[in-house]
Design a protein around this motif. Structure first.
Motif, PDB file in Angstrom:
ATOM      1  N   UNK A  50       0.843  -1.198   0.000  1.00  0.00           N
ATOM      2  CA  UNK A  50       0.000   0.000   0.000  1.00  0.00           C
ATOM      3  C   UNK A  50       0.876   1.245   0.000  1.00  0.00           C
ATOM      4  N   UNK A  51       0.496   2.217  -0.838  1.00  0.00           N
ATOM      5  CA  UNK A  51       1.156   3.517  -0.876  1.00  0.00           C
ATOM      6  C   UNK A  51       0.242   4.467  -0.117  1.00  0.00           C
ATOM      7  N   UNK A  52       0.614   4.831   1.114  1.00  0.00           N
ATOM      8  CA  UNK A  52      -0.299   5.549   2.009  1.00  0.00           C
ATOM      9  C   UNK A  52       0.153   6.977   2.335  1.00  0.00           C
ATOM     10  N   UNK A 102      -6.640  -3.458  15.950  1.00  0.00           N
ATOM     11  CA  UNK A 102      -8.065  -3.794  15.912  1.00  0.00           C
ATOM     12  C   UNK A 102      -8.860  -2.927  14.950  1.00  0.00           C
ATOM     13  N   UNK A 103      -8.377  -2.785  13.726  1.00  0.00           N
ATOM     14  CA  UNK A 103      -9.068  -1.959  12.735  1.00  0.00           C
ATOM     15  C   UNK A 103     -10.438  -2.541  12.374  1.00  0.00           C
ATOM     16  N   UNK A 107     -10.560  -1.528   6.869  1.00  0.00           N
ATOM     17  CA  UNK A 107      -9.973  -2.504   5.943  1.00  0.00           C
ATOM     18  C   UNK A 107     -10.415  -2.220   4.506  1.00  0.00           C
ATOM     19  N   UNK A 108     -11.675  -1.838   4.332  1.00  0.00           N
ATOM     20  CA  UNK A 108     -12.180  -1.496   2.999  1.00  0.00           C
ATOM     21  C   UNK A 108     -11.506  -0.223   2.486  1.00  0.00           C
ATOM     22  N   UNK A 109     -11.335   0.742   3.375  1.00  0.00           N
ATOM     23  CA  UNK A 109     -10.704   2.005   3.006  1.00  0.00           C
ATOM     24  C   UNK A 109      -9.245   1.776   2.594  1.00  0.00           C
ATOM     25  N   UNK A 110      -8.577   0.836   3.226  1.00  0.00           N
ATOM     26  CA  UNK A 110      -7.185   0.522   2.926  1.00  0.00           C
ATOM     27  C   UNK A 110      -7.014   0.050   1.485  1.00  0.00           C
TER      28      UNK A 110
END
Length: 138
Positions: free
Chosen positions: A31-33, A63-64, A69-72
């Motif tokens: 991931x490029x964050x 504990x995300x 998780x969808x946003x990631x």
């Protein structure tokens, strides 16, 4: 038609380790964050500590939510190439300056062959002190 996913080695990921160029690996995906750092609810420092590394454990420990998780997924740029060799661990070598004077640096720089000197010296000094105390009483 199959989706072609870009594969990145951990060595490539490790090169992207700054606030301006921040990549992380979670569950084998890269991931490029960089653009998300200011928006992260936990602050950018949390992500920056894991930048250029596999952050799976940190991500799971936090504990995300399912929403997180969808946003990631919007930041996914590829997958980690599992066939690429891992980054070799660096050896940390201390290059302390040797002090030219004083007894403490000299005492701490014994080799294995010289390590008997301190215990024997301690016993010798103890015997001298005990002898002096014994003869002083007489």
């Amino acid at each position: 038609m199959p989706i072609i996913t870009k594969l990145y080695s951990m060595e490539e990921v490790a090169q992207h380790n700054s606030k301006e160029d921040c990549w992380i690996v979670i569950d084998g995906k890269v991931y490029e964050v960089s653009s998300y750092l200011d928006e992260h609810p936990g602050g950018d420092e949390v992500i920056l500590q894991a930048t250029g590394k596999d952050a799976t454990d940190e991500f799971e420990d936090a504990g995300h939510s399912e929403e997180a998780r969808e946003q990631l997924e919007a930041f996914c740029i590829g997958e980690l190439d599992q066939t690429a060799p891992a980054i070799p661990e660096m050896k940390i070598v201390s290059k302390k300056k040797q002090s030219s004077g004083g007894i403490v640096p000299k005492l701490t720089n014994f080799t294995k062959q010289q390590s008997w000197v301190l215990p024997v010296g301690g016993v010798g000094i103890s015997l001298v002190v005990v002898s002096l105390l014994y003869y002083r009483r007489k």
